[in-house]
Design a protein around this motif. Structure first.
Motif, mmCIF file in Angstrom:
data_model
loop_
_atom_site.group_PDB
_atom_site.id
_atom_site.type_symbol
_atom_site.label_atom_id
_atom_site.label_comp_id
_atom_site.label_asym_id
_atom_site.label_seq_id
_atom_site.Cartn_x
_atom_site.Cartn_y
_atom_site.Cartn_z
ATOM 1 N N ARG A 33 -46.015 -11.293 25.640
ATOM 2 C CA ARG A 33 -45.468 -12.357 24.932
ATOM 3 C C ARG A 33 -44.768 -13.597 26.539
ATOM 4 N NH1 ARG A 33 -39.907 -8.611 23.126
ATOM 5 N NH2 ARG A 33 -40.531 -7.582 25.737
ATOM 6 N N THR A 34 -44.535 -14.572 25.645
ATOM 7 C CA THR A 34 -44.834 -15.623 27.384
ATOM 8 C C THR A 34 -43.450 -16.565 26.488
ATOM 9 O OG1 THR A 34 -45.480 -17.220 25.362
ATOM 10 C CG2 THR A 34 -47.198 -15.529 27.184
ATOM 11 N N SER A 35 -43.173 -17.089 28.303
ATOM 12 C CA SER A 35 -41.982 -17.807 27.924
ATOM 13 C C SER A 35 -42.786 -19.215 28.572
ATOM 14 C CB SER A 35 -40.840 -17.866 28.488
ATOM 15 O OG SER A 35 -39.705 -18.481 28.688
ATOM 16 N N GLU A 37 -43.513 -19.603 24.855
ATOM 17 C CA GLU A 37 -43.939 -19.480 23.674
ATOM 18 C C GLU A 37 -44.562 -20.074 22.829
ATOM 19 O OE1 GLU A 37 -40.705 -18.733 21.413
ATOM 20 O OE2 GLU A 37 -39.656 -17.371 22.003
ATOM 21 N N LEU A 49 -43.993 -19.992 34.407
ATOM 22 C CA LEU A 49 -44.405 -19.122 32.811
ATOM 23 C C LEU A 49 -44.524 -18.136 33.217
ATOM 24 C CD1 LEU A 49 -46.710 -19.445 30.793
ATOM 25 C CD2 LEU A 49 -48.198 -19.363 32.398
ATOM 26 N N GLU A 50 -44.092 -16.923 32.186
ATOM 27 C CA GLU A 50 -43.272 -15.776 32.056
ATOM 28 C C GLU A 50 -44.513 -15.314 31.164
ATOM 29 O OE1 GLU A 50 -39.376 -15.701 31.206
ATOM 30 O OE2 GLU A 50 -38.846 -15.956 33.656
ATOM 31 N N MET A 51 -45.143 -14.108 31.530
ATOM 32 C CA MET A 51 -45.467 -13.081 30.373
ATOM 33 C C MET A 51 -45.417 -12.004 30.974
ATOM 34 S SD MET A 51 -49.389 -14.695 31.410
ATOM 35 C CE MET A 51 -50.325 -14.361 30.227
ATOM 36 N N TRP A 103 -55.612 -16.685 30.287
ATOM 37 C CA TRP A 103 -55.237 -15.294 31.399
ATOM 38 C C TRP A 103 -56.427 -13.708 30.848
ATOM 39 C CZ3 TRP A 103 -54.297 -10.955 28.909
ATOM 40 C CH2 TRP A 103 -54.407 -11.048 27.262
#
Length: 122
Positions: A33-35, A37, A49-51, A103
């Motif tokens: 899940r990412t931010s 999205e 960036l969040e994963m 990634w």
């Protein structure tokens, strides 16, 4: 001596628990899940960036593909095995357009996993 029905019940319980736990151990990391999205369109490039994965992973490479096609390797300094990762996007000084995140990671079972997602800035 234990009745045969108790022995069979105990063995069945042990077998079921072994199957459940072995499937969990054999599963590869899913996600993330990412931010921002995947597919999200933003007004400005975010600062980070969040994963978030379904299990702990070690990120081995994260690249941001800029709108002009250049690839920027995001710094992974200090990242450890975790299910949540936040990466700085301060190195990526670019404007409007489509971005792609590429990634690679090692999942908890040691298998390599990889993926990509896009987001935009207008």
């Amino acid at each position: 001596m234990l009745p045969l029905s108790n022995v069979i019940s105990s063995l069945a319980l042990v077998l079921m628990m072994s199957l459940v736990f072995s499937q969990e151990a054999l599963s590869h990391a899913k996600g993330p899940r990412t931010s921002p999205e995947a597919g999200q369109v933003l007004e400005a490039l975010p600062q980070k960036l969040e994963m978030e994965f379904n299990q702990e992973v070690i990120l081995t490479r994260v690249q941001l593909v800029l709108p002009d096609g250049r690839k920027v390797a995001l710094p992974l300094d200090g990242l450890e095995r975790s299910s949540k990762h936040a990466l700085s996007l301060e190195e990526a000084k670019a404007g409007k357009g489509q971005y792609q995140v590429l990634w690679k990671a090692l999942s908890a079972d040691g298998h390599p996993v990889k993926g990509a997602f896009d987001f935009g800035v207008e």
